[in-house]
Write an enzyme that holds these catalytic residues in place. Structure first.
Site, mmCIF file in Angstrom:
data_model
loop_
_atom_site.group_PDB
_atom_site.id
_atom_site.type_symbol
_atom_site.label_atom_id
_atom_site.label_comp_id
_atom_site.label_asym_id
_atom_site.label_seq_id
_atom_site.Cartn_x
_atom_site.Cartn_y
_atom_site.Cartn_z
ATOM 1 N N HIS A 108 0.808 -1.229 0.000
ATOM 2 C CA HIS A 108 0.000 0.000 0.000
ATOM 3 C C HIS A 108 0.840 1.277 0.000
ATOM 4 O O HIS A 108 0.356 2.336 0.392
ATOM 5 C CB HIS A 108 -0.955 0.000 1.208
ATOM 6 C CG HIS A 108 -2.074 -0.996 1.072
ATOM 7 N ND1 HIS A 108 -2.768 -1.502 2.137
ATOM 8 C CD2 HIS A 108 -2.624 -1.569 -0.021
ATOM 9 C CE1 HIS A 108 -3.688 -2.365 1.706
ATOM 10 N NE2 HIS A 108 -3.620 -2.419 0.405
ATOM 11 N N THR A 181 -3.440 -8.491 10.643
ATOM 12 C CA THR A 181 -4.317 -7.806 9.688
ATOM 13 C C THR A 181 -5.751 -8.272 9.868
ATOM 14 O O THR A 181 -5.995 -9.450 10.152
ATOM 15 C CB THR A 181 -3.840 -7.991 8.219
ATOM 16 O OG1 THR A 181 -4.867 -7.510 7.339
ATOM 17 C CG2 THR A 181 -3.515 -9.421 7.863
#
Ligand code: NAD
Length: 243
Positions: A108, A181
């Site tokens: 990201h 996550t």
């Protein structure tokens, strides 16, 4: 573990939690009452670049004061020890790199990179800028004077095709660890099942149950910084016992 093991690790915000970096979905996830989904989008930036940059300026200041924790350090040691080690991180804080981890795939992007919002011809595609805090918000492009934006992937944006390809290649492994996550942000959340389809053993490390828990071969409920230290201790003990 044998040094030639092909180990791929996918990390999320939980790995940096012990360093003091708030996760998005944890209790500290809101900034000025804005959920991240309302700030980390191109639409939000178009509407109010000052607000979005105030948030990133705050996050950059916060992360600059944080140090890598035991989870980052164990992963850095593994990256040096296991020849087939790859790390895909959704984190944008740069703490894996600061811990010395090799082969980091930044899924990201990075909050330490910026790019020209209008992609002016004079500016490089992206560049590193570690100014903390920016004296003027929103900061401007040194090449055209327009806006710059953070070098991160916002909600609704696509992943860089090169990064996507590298991540897909990394799912070809023996062991795939998913650490810290919430496993709700795609396409990163699909990487573990991809690895499983390609024959990897999948292991999740998270103090909470996530949408990925039931499909993992093994789920270790615990904090990354504690579980990884314990795993490293067991690995060291195991190699000490080997003739
Ligand atoms: P998330 O906030 O959605 O989820 C965090 C997860 O970490 C949760 O499942 C939680 O149970 C777990 N967790 C909390 N403390 C933990 C610990 N000590 N050890 C292990 N796990 C722990 O974050 P996400 O899944 O990474 O996805 C959201 C997006 O947010 C990502 O795209 C990422 O780029 C971005 N983000 C990045 C950072 C960062 O760079 N540090 C911080 C917040 C969000």
């Amino acid at each position: 573990m044998r040094p030639e093991v092909r180990l791929t690790v996918l990390t999320g915000a939980g790995v940096s939690a012990a360093s003091g970096v708030p996760t998005f979905r944890g209790p500290q996830g809101l900034w000025k009452n804005y959920p991240p989904e309302q700030l980390a989008t191109a639409d939000a930036f178009r509407r109010d670049p000052r607000l979005v940059w105030e948030w990133y300026n705050w996050r950059r200041e916060l992360v600059a004061k944080c140090e890598p924790n035991a989870a980052h350090r164990v992963l850095a040691a593994w990256s040096a020890r296991y020849h087939g080690f790859k790390l895909i991180t959704q984190n944008v804080d740069g703490l894996h790199e600061r811990a010395g981890t090799r082969s980091v795939i930044r899924f990201h992007g990075s909050i330490w990179e910026v790019l020209c919002w209008s992609r002016c011809a004079a500016a490089p595609a992206r560049w590193r800028d570690e100014t903390v805090p920016f004296p003027n918000i929103p900061p401007s492009c040194p090449h055209c004077g327009g806006l710059i934006r953070p070098g991160v992937v916002w909600f609704g944006e696509g992943i860089d095709p090169v990064v996507l390809e590298q991540s897909f290649e990394a799912t070809e492994c023996d062991l795939f660890l998913v650490i810290g996550t919430s496993a709700v942000v795609y396409p990163a959340a699909g990487l573990a099942s991809q690895a499983a389809r390609r024959g990897a053993i999948t292991v999740e490390i998270n103090p909470e149950i996530t949408p990925a828990t039931s499909s993992a071969d093994l789920s270790i409920q615990g904090r990354a910084e504690e579980v990884l230290q314990e795993l490293e201790r067991l690995i060291q003990e195991g190699s000490a016992l080997r003739p």
